[in-house]
Scaffold this motif. Structure first.
Motif, short mmCIF file in Angstrom:
data_model
loop_
_atom_site.label_atom_id
_atom_site.label_comp_id
_atom_site.label_asym_id
_atom_site.label_seq_id
_atom_site.Cartn_x
_atom_site.Cartn_y
_atom_site.Cartn_z
N SER A 73 -7.63 -3.09 -13.43
CA SER A 73 -9.01 -2.79 -13.06
C SER A 73 -9.85 -2.38 -14.27
N THR B 27 -6.02 -1.61 -9.32
CA THR B 27 -5.92 -0.39 -8.53
C THR B 27 -7.13 -0.19 -7.63
N GLN B 28 -8.18 -0.97 -7.85
CA GLN B 28 -9.36 -0.93 -7.00
C GLN B 28 -10.01 -2.31 -6.98
N ALA C 151 -7.27 2.56 -2.80
CA ALA C 151 -8.49 3.01 -2.12
C ALA C 151 -9.37 1.82 -1.80
N LEU C 152 -10.17 2.00 -0.76
CA LEU C 152 -11.10 0.96 -0.34
C LEU C 152 -12.40 1.67 0.05
N GLU C 153 -13.45 1.49 -0.77
CA GLU C 153 -14.71 2.17 -0.55
C GLU C 153 -15.78 1.20 -0.06
N LEU D 91 -3.59 -1.49 -5.10
CA LEU D 91 -4.79 -0.87 -4.52
C LEU D 91 -4.42 0.39 -3.76
N ASP E 68 -7.31 6.45 2.83
CA ASP E 68 -7.87 5.87 1.59
C ASP E 68 -8.99 4.88 1.87
N GLN F 281 -17.60 -1.13 -2.53
CA GLN F 281 -16.84 -2.24 -3.10
C GLN F 281 -16.93 -3.51 -2.25
#
Length: 573
Positions: A388, A413-414, A435-437, A433, A461, A440
């Motif tokens: 990333s 990782t993102q 986290a999932l925001e 991965l 997450d 994104q």
């Protein structure tokens, strides 16, 4: 494959019909016209066709009408053709002997001499060691594939003005078995298949009328100078799976092929792109060679190239110098799978639509690495070394037409920033991965398929509202993560949900309230028990057809809503 065409045509032809002999004597009822005879067990529903296929015949059938034009004897056990029986069928136009036990001794040279109307002859899958020495001048299609043929005679295919297609693949032909005048006087041959033989160099004196030439799976290490100088109508040339090196080709090998559109040189030993490629070429397959570098000057002549396949070569850091492919202004697809490239090649053709770069060593994606290809619709960077921190936030900024992005098997990782809103498919499985925001996934309103399998996601997450903008999402793969329950607020358009291989132990009544269109649900290999799924969980899913709950600690009770009670359940009880 091209050599299957005659068989397909044959199956669609009148060969499955039949006819009878008007000269056969009729017993009784002399006032009526005598019935036409038909060989025992054969079918003859039509006046010009006899079908004796697949009857396990060991002898040539008697009583075939002299008026027969189409005779099918394929899929039997015939070992020989009696000359007297065959020679009287003077009107025969199609003879199918495919898949019998015929040897060259059982197929006498004079067998076809009197068949002056014969146009199609199929003797594939037999035991011929030599080709018939004489075939009639009327013949158009000859299929001798999958025999043991070691020798062709001058008049087997020579002096045949109507001959269009010859199939000799899967035999034992060496160059010595092909006379230099094998096709003299046959100026209409368009298709010639010599694949899977023992040829060591390109045969000389090939018909100038050729449009398709199959030479794959031989031992060819050389194309003699001028061997293809007269084949100006050739459109497809297959030379894959041979032993060609750079020394076996020269700058005139392909230069006269002004109609060539498809050239397959894959699975050889070439160290560089051949020279003298014609402008007409649309597809060039160079995969599985030993090419270390692509020199732009060798591609100047192939300005019309649309597809260039260079997978599984030895292209390293300097394998594609800046601008090497710029002469290919019409290039649509570039395959570079399985090389050693450390960066996206610079200065690619602007019209490029598909860039396929998986299984390389790409570790960096800069802000301008993809700026030269704004028309990309498919980008595959799977199984590289992307992290990333080394993917620039503006790396995808110019790709406003991108529909498919594959970043699977990297070290992300993102999710990357600035993903194009045009995306329909996004593959991010087998990364890291955590986290999932929502930001994104912002702007991905056209996304239909999202794969996040084999990552390290937990429900906590996944930020609230992460799925909000994915209003078109139909397939979501969250399998093999660390989810303990079904993520809430999934997209309404969702039809297929993969949750297998997680840690889910309970499914409450509101788990699927936001996904009324769900058709398939995969819950295999979780931590579900007999009563883990609430009885009301599926009540609002009238379209649900598949529920997979196999490989859980206990058999899981699945209650589908009334409208879906006849739907299949996989692993449910």
């Amino acid at each position: 494959m091209p050599w299957s065409l005659p068989l397909l045509l044959l199956l669609g032809s009148p060969l499955s019909l039949g006819m009878e002999d008007p000269d056969f004597p009729h017993l009784g009822e002399s006032s009526q016209p005598p019935p036409r005879a038909c060989p025992w067990r054969c079918s003859c529903p039509r006046a010009d066709t006899v079908d004796c296929a697949g009857l396990d015949l060991q002898l040539f059938p008697h009583n075939i009408t002299r008026a027969a034009q189409h005779l099918s004897l394929q899929n039997n056990r015939l070992q020989e053709l009696p000359y007297n029986e065959l020679s009287r069928l003077r009107d025969l136009r199609t003879l199918n002997l495919h898949n019998n036990l015929l040897s060259s001794e059982g197929l006498p040279d004079e067998a076809f001499e009197s068949l002056t109307e014969l146009q199609h002859i199929y003797v594939a899958n037999n035991k011929l060691s030599v080709a018939p020495q004489f075939l009639p001048r009327s013949v158009r299609v000859v299929d001798l594939a999958a025999n043991q043929v070691m020798e062709i005679f001058p008049l087997t295919f020579g002096e045949k003005p109507a001959l269009r297609s010859v199939y000799l693949h899967n035999n034992q032909l060496a160059n010595a078995g092909l006379p230099p005048d094998a096709f003299r006087g046959s100026e209409a041959v368009a298709t010639l298949s010599l694949s899977s033989n023992r040829l060591r160099y390109l045969p000389p004196s090939l018909p100038p009328s050729l449009e398709r030439l199959h030479l794959q799976n031989n031992l060819i290490s050389k194309v003699p100078r001028g061997a293809l100088s007269r084949q100006t109508h050739l459109r497809e040339l297959y030379l894959q799976h041979n032993q060609l090196t750079d020394g076996g080709l020269d700058n005139t090998t392909f230069s006269k092929l002004h109609s060539l559109e498809y050239l397959d040189l894959s699975h050889n030993q070439l160290a560089s792109v051949p020279t003298g490629l014609p402008r007409s070429l649309a597809i060039l397959h160079l995969g599985r060679n030993r090419i270390r570098q692509v020199h732009g000057e060798r591609l100047h002549g192939a300005a019309g190239l649309r597809y260039l396949l260079l997978q599984h070569n030895q292209l390293g850091t300097a394998g594609l110098p800046a601008g090497a492919l710029r002469p290919l202004r019409r290039l649509h697809t570039l395959h570079l799978y399985g090389n050693g490239l450390a960066r996206v090649p610079p200065m690619l053709p602007r019209r490029l639509r598909a860039l396929v770069l998986p299984h390389n060593r790409v570790a960096v994606l800069g802000a301008r690495d993809l700026a030269a290809t704004p028309r990309l619709t498919e980008l595959n960077l799977a199984y590289n070394l992307l992290a990333s921190a080394r993917v620039h936030r503006r790396a995808f900024r110019r790709l406003r037409a991108l529909r498919s992005l594959d970043l699977a098997g990297n070290q992300l990782t993102q999710l990357p920033s600035g993903l194009p809103g045009s995306l329909h498919s996004l593959r991010l499985q087998r990364n890291q991965l955590r986290a999932l925001e929502p930001e994104q996934l912002a702007g991905l309103a056209q996304l239909r398929e999202l794969s996040l399998a084999h990552n390290r996601l937990r429900v906590g997450d996944i930020g609230p509202g992460a799925w909000h903008e994915l209003q078109a999402l139909q397939v979501l793969d969250l399998s093999h993560n660390e989810l303990s329950f079904v993520p809430p607020d999934l997209p309404e358009a969702l039809e297929e949900l993969h949750l297998q291989g997680n840690r889910i132990s309970h499914i409450g009544p509101e788990a699927f309230l936001t996904t009324p269109r769900l058709r398939a649900l995969f819950l295999r290999a979780n931590r579900l028990h007999l009563t883990s799924i609430s009885a009301e969980a599926f009540l609002g899913l009238p379209h649900l057809r598949v529920v997979d709950t196999a490989d859980n600690p206990e058999p899981v009770l699945v209650r589908l809503p009334p409208k879906a009670t006849r739907a299949p359940r996989v692993g449910g009880s």
